[in-house]
Design an enzyme around this catalytic site. Structure first.
Site, PDB file in Angstrom:
ATOM      1  N   GLU A  93      41.176  39.810  31.418  1.00  0.00           N
ATOM      2  CA  GLU A  93      39.572  37.960  31.281  1.00  0.00           C
ATOM      3  C   GLU A  93      40.389  37.072  31.402  1.00  0.00           C
ATOM      4  O   GLU A  93      40.098  36.164  32.612  1.00  0.00           O
ATOM      5  CB  GLU A  93      39.338  37.507  30.149  1.00  0.00           C
ATOM      6  CG  GLU A  93      38.155  39.289  29.154  1.00  0.00           C
ATOM      7  CD  GLU A  93      36.561  39.486  29.969  1.00  0.00           C
ATOM      8  OE1 GLU A  93      37.011  38.449  31.006  1.00  0.00           O
ATOM      9  OE2 GLU A  93      35.729  40.330  29.593  1.00  0.00           O
TER      10      GLU A  93
ATOM     11  N   TRP B 275      35.034  39.540  38.360  1.00  0.00           N
ATOM     12  CA  TRP B 275      35.979  40.321  37.130  1.00  0.00           C
ATOM     13  C   TRP B 275      36.245  41.996  38.178  1.00  0.00           C
ATOM     14  O   TRP B 275      36.560  42.710  38.211  1.00  0.00           O
ATOM     15  CB  TRP B 275      34.695  41.237  36.217  1.00  0.00           C
ATOM     16  CG  TRP B 275      34.494  42.275  34.784  1.00  0.00           C
ATOM     17  CD1 TRP B 275      34.352  42.871  34.904  1.00  0.00           C
ATOM     18  CD2 TRP B 275      36.191  42.193  34.361  1.00  0.00           C
ATOM     19  NE1 TRP B 275      35.283  43.637  33.930  1.00  0.00           N
ATOM     20  CE2 TRP B 275      36.388  42.890  33.632  1.00  0.00           C
ATOM     21  CE3 TRP B 275      37.014  40.704  34.368  1.00  0.00           C
ATOM     22  CZ2 TRP B 275      36.880  43.343  32.637  1.00  0.00           C
ATOM     23  CZ3 TRP B 275      38.074  41.501  33.996  1.00  0.00           C
ATOM     24  CH2 TRP B 275      37.879  41.723  32.129  1.00  0.00           C
TER      25      TRP B 275
ATOM     26  N   TYR C  13      33.709  50.916  34.040  1.00  0.00           N
ATOM     27  CA  TYR C  13      33.944  49.716  33.129  1.00  0.00           C
ATOM     28  C   TYR C  13      32.431  49.628  31.714  1.00  0.00           C
ATOM     29  O   TYR C  13      31.949  50.405  31.170  1.00  0.00           O
ATOM     30  CB  TYR C  13      34.345  48.810  33.365  1.00  0.00           C
ATOM     31  CG  TYR C  13      34.449  47.371  32.708  1.00  0.00           C
ATOM     32  CD1 TYR C  13      35.436  47.687  31.734  1.00  0.00           C
ATOM     33  CD2 TYR C  13      33.851  47.075  32.622  1.00  0.00           C
ATOM     34  CE1 TYR C  13      35.974  47.123  30.935  1.00  0.00           C
ATOM     35  CE2 TYR C  13      33.637  45.701  32.449  1.00  0.00           C
ATOM     36  CZ  TYR C  13      34.638  45.785  30.875  1.00  0.00           C
ATOM     37  OH  TYR C  13      34.851  44.786  29.716  1.00  0.00           O
TER      38      TYR C  13
END
Length: 184
Positions: free
Chosen positions: A40, A48, A18
């Site tokens: 999000e 995360w 990512y």
């Protein structure tokens, strides 16, 4: 604090991928932007890392984040997702995907695209932090506060200023890679 841009993902191939291929990379794709907004939002109160490891399950559950398909999901379809252990089984977060998809559709009608709406907050420019240490990277900004307030007025949820700042990083509106990061 470490001044290594990759300190937050070290040892995790999902987060490393990512960071290297998506984080702070400019995107003008409404579907990808909607996906990042939803992910999000799902991360609120969580890490995360947790969300990124569930990303494929979210994509499967929410029709690859097709805005139209998510906007059309029924209460029954959303309720069924609450029993899916591969997702964060928070009713409010699950139902926010449909709510936000419907708001994004209205935004697309008004602005021509979700992208045009979003990038209007920065007049089409990438905000480059030029940070030398991770401790300098803010959790929110004046623009993320403005975006958050506007999104909330449009009926969106899970769009507080910290979430919108992370979202701006996710779609490349903000470049918070450290200046010595090879993925800048």
């Amino acid at each position: 604090m470490s001044n290594s841009c990759g300190a937050w993902y070290e040892g995790d191939p999902v987060l490393e991928n990512y960071h290297e291929n998506e984080w702070c990379k400019v995107s003008h794709d409404d579907r990808f932007q909607f996906e990042m907004l939803c992910l999000e939002g799902a991360s609120t109160g969580l890490s995360w890392k947790t969300i990124m490891h569930k990303r494929d399950a979210y994509k499967a559950a929410f029709n690859d984040f097709s805005i139209e398909a998510c906007a059309a999901m029924t209460d029954e379809e959303l309720e069924k997702l609450l029993s899916d252990a591969s997702l964060i089984r928070n009713r409010s977060k699950i139902f926010s995907v449909r709510r936000n998809a419907r708001a994004v559709r209205s935004i697309q009608e008004e602005f021509g695209s979700f992208d045009a709406y979003l990038w209007g907050f920065t007049e089409g420019r990438v905000i480059d932090g030029n940070w030398t240490e991770t401790s300098q990277i803010p959790a929110e900004s004046e623009i993320s506060k403005e975006m958050s307030g506007d999104m909330k007025k449009r009926g969106m949820s899970y769009v507080g200023p910290v979430i919108t700042y992370s979202f701006m990083q996710a779609i490349g509106m903000v470049n918070d890679h450290l200046i010595d990061c090879p993925y800048r």
